[in-house]
Write a protein that holds these residues in place. Structure first.
Motif, PDB file in Angstrom:
ATOM      1  N   ARG A   2      -8.546   2.077  -3.500  1.00 16.46           N
ATOM      2  CA  ARG A   2      -7.381   1.786  -2.408  1.00 16.46           C
ATOM      3  C   ARG A   2      -8.052   0.938  -1.471  1.00 16.46           C
ATOM      4  O   ARG A   2      -7.393   0.276  -0.660  1.00 16.46           O
ATOM      5  CB  ARG A   2      -6.551   2.836  -1.975  1.00 16.46           C
ATOM      6  CG  ARG A   2      -5.283   2.460  -1.379  1.00 16.46           C
ATOM      7  CD  ARG A   2      -4.254   3.629  -1.321  1.00 16.46           C
ATOM      8  NE  ARG A   2      -4.892   4.895  -0.487  1.00 16.46           N
ATOM      9  CZ  ARG A   2      -5.031   6.087  -0.917  1.00 16.46           C
ATOM     10  NH1 ARG A   2      -4.970   6.297  -2.070  1.00 16.46           N
ATOM     11  NH2 ARG A   2      -5.524   6.725  -0.222  1.00 16.46           N
ATOM     12  N   HIS A  28       5.568   7.458  -5.668  1.00 14.59           N
ATOM     13  CA  HIS A  28       4.709   6.550  -5.682  1.00 14.59           C
ATOM     14  C   HIS A  28       3.898   6.381  -6.989  1.00 14.59           C
ATOM     15  O   HIS A  28       4.069   7.116  -7.983  1.00 14.59           O
ATOM     16  CB  HIS A  28       3.746   6.784  -4.441  1.00 14.59           C
ATOM     17  CG  HIS A  28       2.684   7.839  -4.796  1.00 14.59           C
ATOM     18  ND1 HIS A  28       3.267   9.270  -5.076  1.00 14.59           N
ATOM     19  CD2 HIS A  28       1.551   7.933  -5.151  1.00 14.59           C
ATOM     20  CE1 HIS A  28       2.097   9.996  -5.160  1.00 14.59           C
ATOM     21  NE2 HIS A  28       1.076   9.481  -5.093  1.00 14.59           N
ATOM     22  N   THR A  54       0.983   4.767  -2.477  1.00 13.43           N
ATOM     23  CA  THR A  54       0.633   5.972  -1.341  1.00 13.43           C
ATOM     24  C   THR A  54       1.721   7.076  -1.439  1.00 13.43           C
ATOM     25  O   THR A  54       2.740   6.743  -1.266  1.00 13.43           O
ATOM     26  CB  THR A  54       0.356   5.420   0.050  1.00 13.43           C
ATOM     27  OG1 THR A  54      -0.775   4.612  -0.240  1.00 13.43           O
ATOM     28  CG2 THR A  54      -0.407   6.653   0.746  1.00 13.43           C
ATOM     29  N   ARG A  60      -8.896   6.715  -3.471  1.00 11.11           N
ATOM     30  CA  ARG A  60      -8.971   6.561  -2.107  1.00 11.11           C
ATOM     31  C   ARG A  60     -10.059   5.311  -1.948  1.00 11.11           C
ATOM     32  O   ARG A  60      -9.856   4.482  -1.310  1.00 11.11           O
ATOM     33  CB  ARG A  60      -9.425   7.721  -1.259  1.00 11.11           C
ATOM     34  CG  ARG A  60     -10.955   8.232  -1.519  1.00 11.11           C
ATOM     35  CD  ARG A  60     -11.405   9.420  -1.231  1.00 11.11           C
ATOM     36  NE  ARG A  60     -11.303   9.501   0.281  1.00 11.11           N
ATOM     37  CZ  ARG A  60     -11.960  10.138   1.206  1.00 11.11           C
ATOM     38  NH1 ARG A  60     -12.654  11.233   0.475  1.00 11.11           N
ATOM     39  NH2 ARG A  60     -11.922  10.242   2.392  1.00 11.11           N
ATOM     40  N   GLU A  99       0.814  -1.292  -0.069  1.00 12.66           N
ATOM     41  CA  GLU A  99      -0.072  -0.043   0.086  1.00 12.66           C
ATOM     42  C   GLU A  99       0.890   1.414   0.095  1.00 12.66           C
ATOM     43  O   GLU A  99       0.607   2.372  -0.479  1.00 12.66           O
ATOM     44  CB  GLU A  99      -0.980  -0.159   1.342  1.00 12.66           C
ATOM     45  CG  GLU A  99      -1.815   1.163   1.145  1.00 12.66           C
ATOM     46  CD  GLU A  99      -2.840   1.118   2.314  1.00 12.66           C
ATOM     47  OE1 GLU A  99      -3.889   1.842   2.347  1.00 12.66           O
ATOM     48  OE2 GLU A  99      -2.781   0.203   3.257  1.00 12.66           O
TER      49      GLU A  99
END
Length: 711
Positions: free
Chosen positions: A522, A389, A371, A519, A367
């Motif tokens: 994710r 990222h 991010t 978001r 992750e």
């Protein structure tokens, strides 16, 4: 600490939502992009790289990769899913199992050690099944203290599916390739059983079948469904003329028969005809062997490394001389780091530390790859930025139990990445990350008195137990500072003397990077799985209510049943809920000010309120907001002590916290929607992302319209 705005690699098939407006790429410029609105393609807007980077940090930013790709759309329609996570749990396992055989065979086929003949496929399937048995055995064994898994004993019971036959594997490969190597294309389609009758077609129909297959392999890229419909329409027109002449109608081929005809064309010709040479090369990207790595995020290697913090090797002979208390202390201080590195630039994209290896540790590290990591650099007092990222093209990992877990493999697939897992015992196939581990062991920890040395001569009279100066929290801070300030800015031999930071800047500007998931995507990929019961107020998580019109519509149909939800522990502004097995929908928190609010801050605030107001049935909003601000104050001081230390709560921990909350929070009223409402985010730790109110990008101004050129 200046941040470099990345150059996102946006494709014409991608969709972006900026300030609530949907856009599609019209043109890429040296300094930015020209986006066309979907509702009116004649209206365009110029956006610089800096502006798009700022907008990508906003809560309403959405990025749908391949939203307009014909193959992707056809796959979504056929499988009723965007991600593997959208499928029911039992089907997720089947899809991952099928993909394992497809990807493994395609790699063997590309390396010319297998073909699609029956005998060759039987050997390949047996080899893949053997490797799968070894992996299953490793997953069922409790890991040793050093993180390795013991071999399964004879007679150990395992539950492994029967392997496919060559014919079945051929069908899966065709489905996989038809779906553009998307795992969701392997979803079982029991509800879509086709015509199983066989028949001999006359020469005229066979000719039309061949033409239909060639139409599929054309640059217009029609779907197989469209090709089949067109064929049926052509045959229907011919039959309309044959009837008056007393001729029997031509038989109509089924959809499966059309697919078989399409598969009879060589794969390379199909890909080259539909997508060009680049797409044909992409078909073999899953192999990943021998390819030159030149783009940022083209290949990311991830692995675990055991930190030798005050570890005294037993063959040195010092461990036995320590007291039991000292030995226990040394055992307690063994930690693991999971690190992800970009092969092209040698930039570290993710780094997490935990006492034990686990799938959660690997997921947190992955992750971090997608991010922004500005807050980690700030928390460690780094002078440089940690902005690198994006979405990887390929993730390389070993075949350990952590990385072969369903959760980690599903995350890689849902990100749209290829997964490469070289055989065990061949670390040179992950040479970049292995070399970095040697570098970090020799350089990053060398200045600290608690580091154990490699041999007795090097150690001399050194007493590591008496000089335990490096705490775990300090280790986290030092590692981040070393990576961000020293390693990223030091000349690297593998880059011809260029620094990783400069290599990223140069190659990102040259090739661009695939934007990270927004978001909501994710959260679906990395969120914590929970199950909650719906009510008229929505679903309750950690004392907060989440509700939406879609959720209430589902409740009216299904009643107050339990549903699956996903929670991002770093953002309580939304959850994702699965309704009717048709994927995940975002559901907003009904309390304003929770966007970007971590669950740890909320839990600290509620714990403080439990201590101070145990006898109160309800608390007013001002007291609640003050408690959250106090928790932010404490977190801003503690962040330097935690940083990359893994703190992700498990499903069981969140359920336990929920049961022991013991305080009712007032439902938000209309006053909270006013500007005078208490701001729960007033003292948020800076993350590098600005809120919509403080963004330098002003609300959409009148767009400059590019008039179409006259033909």
């Amino acid at each position: 600490m200046n941040q470099l705005s990345p150059t996102f690699r946006i494709a014409p098939e991608d969709k972006l939502v900026l300030r609530g407006v949907e856009y599609r790429l019209r043109r890429q410029l040296p300094k930015g992009y020209v986006f066309a609105r979907l509702d009116d393609p004649q209206i365009v807007e110029e956006v610089t790289h800096e502006q798009l980077h700022e907008l990508s940090q906003q809560p309403d930013f959405r990025f749908e990769r391949g939203a307009f790709d014909v193959t992707a759309v056809a796959t979504r329609l056929a499988s009723d899913a965007n991600f593997v996570s959208d499928l029911p749990l039992n089907e997720q396992e089947i899809v991952l199992w099928r993909r394992y055989f497809c990807a493994g065979f395609m790699k063997m086929e590309a390396e010319a050690i297998a073909s699609r003949s029956d005998n060759s496929m039987k050997r390949a399937i047996a080899k893949l099944q053997g490797e799968l048995l070894e992996q299953e055995a490793a997953l069922t064994q409790s890991p040793r203290s050093d993180g390795t898994s013991p071999a399964a004993r004879a007679g150990f019971k395992m539950s492994v599916r029967k392997p496919p036959s060559p014919r079945t594997l051929r069908n899966w490969l065709a489905m996989f390739e038809q779906a553009g190597l998307r795992a969701t294309g392997l979803r079982p389609a029991y509800r879509h059983c086709g015509d199983r009758h066989t028949e001999r077609f006359p020469a005229e129909v066979r000719k039309m079948l061949r033409l239909a297959a060639l139409r599929y392999a054309s640059e217009t890229r029609p779907s197989a469904v469209d090709v089949h419909k067109r064929l049926l329409a052509d045959i229907e027109a011919i039959n309309h003329d044959r009837a008056p002449a007393g001729m029997p109608p031509l038989p109509k081929p089924s959809y499966d028969r059309v697919l078989r005809e399409i598969r009879s064309i060589p794969d390379f010709e199909v890909y080259a005809g539909r997508h060009g040479t680049a797409a044909a090369v992409r078909k073999f990207a899953i192999v990943g062997s021998g390819a030159e790595i030149e783009r940022p995020l083209q290949r990311v290697e991830i692995d675990e490394w055991r930190i030798n913090l005050m570890t005294i090797v037993q063959d040195i002979g010092l461990f036995e001389t320590l007291s039991p208390e000292q030995q226990d202390e040394l055992r307690r201080r063994r930690f693991w780091a999971c690190i992800a590195i970009d092969v092209a630039t040698r930039v570290i994209l993710g780094m997490r530390i935990a006492p034990n290896v686990s799938a959660n540790l690997a997921l947190e590290t992955l992750e971090m790859v997608v991010t922004p990591k500005h807050s980690f650099a700030v928390g460690a007092d780094a002078e440089s930025a940690w902005y690198q990222h994006g979405t990887p093209e390929e993730v390389c990992h070993d075949q350990g139990a952590t990385f072969m877990s369903s959760a980690f493999r599903r995350a890689i697939i849902d990100l749209g990445c290829n997964a490469d897992a070289p055989p065990a015992g061949m670390p040179w196939l992950r040479g970049t990350i292995e070399r970095f581990f040697r570098t970090i062991d020799q350089q990053a920890l060398a200045p600290f008195s608690g580091r154990s040395f490699s041999n007795v001569v090097e150690k001399g009279d050194y007493d590591p137990a008496a000089r335990a100066s490096l705490t775990v929290e300090e280790l986290c801070r030092i590692l981040v500072r070393w990576v961000v300030d020293i390693y990223h800015n030091a000349e690297h031999a593998g880059l011809g003397g260029e620094t990783p930071a400069n290599a990223w800047k140069r190659l990102a500007a040259k090739y661009g990077i695939i934007p990270p998931p927004d978001r909501h995507v994710r959260r679906v990929i990395f969120g914590i799985d929970l199950r909650r019961v719906m009510s008229s107020r929505g679903v309750r998580v950690l004392g907060l209510f989440f509700n939406s019109l879609e959720l209430q519509q589902h409740r009216r149909k299904a009643g107050g049943v339990a549903i699956d939800i996903k929670l991002d522990p770093n953002d309580l502004g939304y959850i994702s809920a699965r309704v009717d097995d048709h994927g995940w929908i975002p559901v907003r928190c009904m309390r304003p000010g929770t966007d970007g609010l971590p669950s740890s801050i909320w839990q600290a605030a509620t714990a403080d309120l439990r201590r101070r107001f145990a006898a109160e049935a309800k608390l007013n909003d001002a007291v609640l907001a003050a408690a959250v601000r106090d928790a932010w104050d404490m977190a801003s001081k503690a962040q330097q002590r935690t940083g990359i230390l893994s703190t992700r709560p498990t499903t069981e921990e969140l359920d336990r916290i929920e049961r022991h909350l013991g305080i009712g929070f007032p439902a938000p009223d209309e006053r909270l929607n006013s500007s005078s409402a208490p701001d729960l985010m007033a003292k948020a730790i800076p993350s590098g992302a600005r809120t919509a109110e403080t963004s330098p990008i002003a609300p959409a101004k009148p767009s400059r319209v590019i008039k179409p050129r006259s033909q």
